[in-house]
Design a protein around this motif. Structure first.
Motif, PDB file in Angstrom:
ATOM      1  N   ARG A  55       0.832  -1.198   0.000  1.00 56.86           N
ATOM      2  CA  ARG A  55       0.000   0.000   0.000  1.00 56.86           C
ATOM      3  C   ARG A  55       0.871   1.254   0.000  1.00 56.86           C
ATOM      4  NH1 ARG A  55      -3.286  -0.239   5.053  1.00 56.86           N
ATOM      5  NH2 ARG A  55      -1.330  -1.095   5.814  1.00 56.86           N
ATOM      6  N   GLU A  56       0.242   2.378  -0.241  1.00 58.56           N
ATOM      7  CA  GLU A  56       0.950   3.656  -0.253  1.00 58.56           C
ATOM      8  C   GLU A  56       1.329   4.065   1.167  1.00 58.56           C
ATOM      9  OE1 GLU A  56       2.007   5.140  -3.027  1.00 58.56           O
ATOM     10  OE2 GLU A  56       1.104   3.449  -4.090  1.00 58.56           O
ATOM     11  N   ASP A  57       2.246   5.029   1.272  1.00 60.92           N
ATOM     12  CA  ASP A  57       2.754   5.471   2.573  1.00 60.92           C
ATOM     13  C   ASP A  57       1.647   5.905   3.528  1.00 60.92           C
ATOM     14  OD1 ASP A  57       5.431   4.974   1.925  1.00 60.92           O
ATOM     15  OD2 ASP A  57       5.739   7.002   1.154  1.00 60.92           O
ATOM     16  N   ASP A  78      13.420 -11.422   0.192  1.00 59.11           N
ATOM     17  CA  ASP A  78      14.120 -12.708   0.133  1.00 59.11           C
ATOM     18  C   ASP A  78      13.348 -13.676  -0.764  1.00 59.11           C
ATOM     19  OD1 ASP A  78      15.336 -15.174   0.526  1.00 59.11           O
ATOM     20  OD2 ASP A  78      15.341 -15.027   2.713  1.00 59.11           O
ATOM     21  N   PRO A  79      13.965 -14.112  -1.875  1.00 60.95           N
ATOM     22  CA  PRO A  79      13.263 -15.025  -2.777  1.00 60.95           C
ATOM     23  C   PRO A  79      13.015 -16.409  -2.166  1.00 60.95           C
ATOM     24  CG  PRO A  79      15.523 -14.731  -3.497  1.00 60.95           C
ATOM     25  CD  PRO A  79      15.306 -13.775  -2.357  1.00 60.95           C
ATOM     26  N   ASN A  80      13.687 -16.715  -1.066  1.00 63.79           N
ATOM     27  CA  ASN A  80      13.515 -18.017  -0.418  1.00 63.79           C
ATOM     28  C   ASN A  80      12.483 -17.999   0.703  1.00 63.79           C
ATOM     29  OD1 ASN A  80      15.537 -19.306  -2.011  1.00 63.79           O
ATOM     30  ND2 ASN A  80      17.051 -18.180  -0.817  1.00 63.79           N
ATOM     31  N   ALA A  81      11.991 -16.824   1.062  1.00 65.59           N
ATOM     32  CA  ALA A  81      11.012 -16.722   2.144  1.00 65.59           C
ATOM     33  C   ALA A  81       9.635 -17.116   1.635  1.00 65.59           C
ATOM     34  CB  ALA A  81      10.973 -15.289   2.667  1.00 65.59           C
ATOM     35  N   LYS A  82       8.795 -17.568   2.548  1.00 62.15           N
ATOM     36  CA  LYS A  82       7.382 -17.759   2.215  1.00 62.15           C
ATOM     37  C   LYS A  82       6.800 -16.353   2.188  1.00 62.15           C
ATOM     38  CE  LYS A  82       3.369 -20.509   3.110  1.00 62.15           C
ATOM     39  NZ  LYS A  82       2.835 -21.683   3.774  1.00 62.15           N
ATOM     40  N   LEU A  83       6.331 -15.923   1.023  1.00 61.74           N
ATOM     41  CA  LEU A  83       6.012 -14.525   0.780  1.00 61.74           C
ATOM     42  C   LEU A  83       4.517 -14.303   0.575  1.00 61.74           C
ATOM     43  CD1 LEU A  83       6.929 -11.602   0.153  1.00 61.74           C
ATOM     44  CD2 LEU A  83       7.333 -12.365  -2.203  1.00 61.74           C
ATOM     45  N   PHE A  84       3.898 -13.581   1.509  1.00 65.49           N
ATOM     46  CA  PHE A  84       2.510 -13.169   1.399  1.00 65.49           C
ATOM     47  C   PHE A  84       2.502 -11.705   0.991  1.00 65.49           C
ATOM     48  CE2 PHE A  84       2.594 -16.679   4.348  1.00 65.49           C
ATOM     49  CZ  PHE A  84       1.502 -17.446   3.968  1.00 65.49           C
ATOM     50  N   VAL A  85       1.629 -11.331   0.049  1.00 64.52           N
ATOM     51  CA  VAL A  85       1.553  -9.950  -0.435  1.00 64.52           C
ATOM     52  C   VAL A  85       0.162  -9.415  -0.135  1.00 64.52           C
ATOM     53  CG1 VAL A  85       1.904  -8.415  -2.413  1.00 64.52           C
ATOM     54  CG2 VAL A  85       3.158 -10.589  -2.298  1.00 64.52           C
ATOM     55  N   VAL A  86       0.109  -8.194   0.439  1.00 60.10           N
ATOM     56  CA  VAL A  86      -1.165  -7.611   0.855  1.00 60.10           C
ATOM     57  C   VAL A  86      -1.242  -6.142   0.445  1.00 60.10           C
ATOM     58  CG1 VAL A  86      -0.399  -6.903   3.175  1.00 60.10           C
ATOM     59  CG2 VAL A  86      -2.788  -7.543   2.803  1.00 60.10           C
ATOM     60  N   CYS A  87      -2.465  -5.690   0.164  1.00 54.05           N
ATOM     61  CA  CYS A  87      -2.751  -4.273  -0.062  1.00 54.05           C
ATOM     62  C   CYS A  87      -4.040  -3.974   0.684  1.00 54.05           C
ATOM     63  CB  CYS A  87      -2.845  -3.940  -1.547  1.00 54.05           C
ATOM     64  SG  CYS A  87      -4.246  -4.717  -2.399  1.00 54.05           S
ATOM     65  N   HIS A  88      -4.816  -3.003   0.240  1.00 51.24           N
ATOM     66  CA  HIS A  88      -6.049  -2.658   0.959  1.00 51.24           C
ATOM     67  C   HIS A  88      -7.149  -3.707   0.749  1.00 51.24           C
ATOM     68  CE1 HIS A  88      -8.940  -0.157   3.029  1.00 51.24           C
ATOM     69  NE2 HIS A  88      -9.788  -0.359   2.037  1.00 51.24           N
ATOM     70  N   LEU A  89      -7.432  -4.050  -0.525  1.00 49.05           N
ATOM     71  CA  LEU A  89      -8.518  -4.993  -0.824  1.00 49.05           C
ATOM     72  C   LEU A  89      -8.076  -6.237  -1.598  1.00 49.05           C
ATOM     73  CD1 LEU A  89     -11.330  -2.441  -1.796  1.00 49.05           C
ATOM     74  CD2 LEU A  89     -11.098  -3.721   0.348  1.00 49.05           C
ATOM     75  N   ALA A 119       5.073  -6.752   9.304  1.00 47.68           N
ATOM     76  CA  ALA A 119       5.036  -6.640   7.844  1.00 47.68           C
ATOM     77  C   ALA A 119       6.178  -5.746   7.366  1.00 47.68           C
ATOM     78  CB  ALA A 119       3.700  -6.051   7.389  1.00 47.68           C
ATOM     79  N   ILE A 120       6.595  -5.958   6.123  1.00 52.56           N
ATOM     80  CA  ILE A 120       7.534  -5.026   5.518  1.00 52.56           C
ATOM     81  C   ILE A 120       6.764  -4.189   4.502  1.00 52.56           C
ATOM     82  CG2 ILE A 120       9.557  -6.487   5.925  1.00 52.56           C
ATOM     83  CD1 ILE A 120       9.592  -7.089   2.928  1.00 52.56           C
ATOM     84  N   HIS A 121       7.172  -2.946   4.355  1.00 53.03           N
ATOM     85  CA  HIS A 121       6.430  -2.010   3.514  1.00 53.03           C
ATOM     86  C   HIS A 121       7.268  -1.586   2.318  1.00 53.03           C
ATOM     87  CE1 HIS A 121       4.786   2.231   2.801  1.00 53.03           C
ATOM     88  NE2 HIS A 121       3.919   1.381   2.291  1.00 53.03           N
ATOM     89  N   ILE A 122       6.780  -1.938   1.142  1.00 56.93           N
ATOM     90  CA  ILE A 122       7.342  -1.441  -0.109  1.00 56.93           C
ATOM     91  C   ILE A 122       6.148  -1.068  -0.978  1.00 56.93           C
ATOM     92  CG2 ILE A 122       8.775  -1.889  -2.131  1.00 56.93           C
ATOM     93  CD1 ILE A 122      10.241  -4.056  -0.539  1.00 56.93           C
ATOM     94  N   PRO A 123       5.878   0.230  -1.157  1.00 62.31           N
ATOM     95  CA  PRO A 123       4.742   0.621  -1.992  1.00 62.31           C
ATOM     96  C   PRO A 123       4.834   0.004  -3.386  1.00 62.31           C
ATOM     97  CG  PRO A 123       5.580   2.508  -0.789  1.00 62.31           C
ATOM     98  CD  PRO A 123       6.563   1.383  -0.584  1.00 62.31           C
ATOM     99  N   MET A 124       3.686  -0.294  -3.957  1.00 65.26           N
ATOM    100  CA  MET A 124       3.599  -0.984  -5.246  1.00 65.26           C
ATOM    101  C   MET A 124       4.565  -0.416  -6.286  1.00 65.26           C
ATOM    102  SD  MET A 124       0.200  -1.433  -7.533  1.00 65.26           S
ATOM    103  CE  MET A 124       0.222  -2.233  -9.117  1.00 65.26           C
ATOM    104  N   GLY A 125       4.578   0.882  -6.459  1.00 65.83           N
ATOM    105  CA  GLY A 125       5.414   1.496  -7.481  1.00 65.83           C
ATOM    106  C   GLY A 125       6.904   1.380  -7.241  1.00 65.83           C
ATOM    107  N   GLN A 126       7.301   1.027  -6.010  1.00 61.44           N
ATOM    108  CA  GLN A 126       8.716   0.898  -5.680  1.00 61.44           C
ATOM    109  C   GLN A 126       9.223  -0.543  -5.742  1.00 61.44           C
ATOM    110  OE1 GLN A 126       9.610   2.856  -1.952  1.00 61.44           O
ATOM    111  NE2 GLN A 126       8.311   4.602  -2.452  1.00 61.44           N
ATOM    112  N   VAL A 127       8.319  -1.494  -5.900  1.00 64.01           N
ATOM    113  CA  VAL A 127       8.714  -2.905  -5.863  1.00 64.01           C
ATOM    114  C   VAL A 127       9.804  -3.239  -6.887  1.00 64.01           C
ATOM    115  CG1 VAL A 127       7.913  -5.275  -6.235  1.00 64.01           C
ATOM    116  CG2 VAL A 127       6.609  -3.730  -4.749  1.00 64.01           C
ATOM    117  N   PRO A 128       9.685  -2.852  -8.167  1.00 66.68           N
ATOM    118  CA  PRO A 128      10.746  -3.226  -9.119  1.00 66.68           C
ATOM    119  C   PRO A 128      12.136  -2.759  -8.690  1.00 66.68           C
ATOM    120  CG  PRO A 128       8.817  -2.479 -10.313  1.00 66.68           C
ATOM    121  CD  PRO A 128       8.568  -2.180  -8.851  1.00 66.68           C
TER     122      PRO A 128
END
Length: 114
Positions: A29-31, A58-69, A42-51
């Motif tokens: 989500r946004e800031d 960590d590519p080896n972690a079990k990774l859950f991704v969440v936003c508002h909805l 949770a760790i925070h990386i806004p959508m537009g900053q992910v790339p």
């Protein structure tokens, strides 16, 4: 970021309640949304900053991704899947998190909102 058809999705009940190096909840989500409230750990990386910030995930972690909805997180999860990750989208996002009675905090540790 394109939506990937092969991204796994899980209901909030299938998401762990604590996170560490091996189990990550990535909040895209946004800031201003993050500042109102987020899941503890949770760790925070806004959508537009992910790339630009993928090295922080960590590519080896079990990774859950969440936003508002759940829509933005599905797009980010699709992008991550195309780049070698195995993300799991959180259906319903942080709104479903709150609806399930899970806590939301602020950076200061107070009670947050979504």
């Amino acid at each position: 970021m394109d939506r990937a058809g092969d991204v796994r999705e899980v209901q909030v009940s299938g998401v762990p309640t604590s996170f560490d190096e091996s189990v990550v909840l990535l909040d895209v989500r946004e800031d201003d949304e993050w500042q109102r409230g987020h899941a503890e750990g949770a760790i925070h990386i806004p959508m537009g900053q992910v790339p630009a910030r993928m090295s922080e995930i960590d590519p080896n972690a079990k990774l859950f991704v969440v936003c508002h909805l759940g829509g933005r997180s599905m797009r980010v999860a699709g992008y991550l899947a195309q780049n070698g990750y195995a993300p799991i989208n959180v259906a319903g996002g942080m709104q479903a998190w709150v609806d399930a009675g899970r806590p939301v905090i602020t950076d200061g540790g107070g009670v947050g909102t979504v």
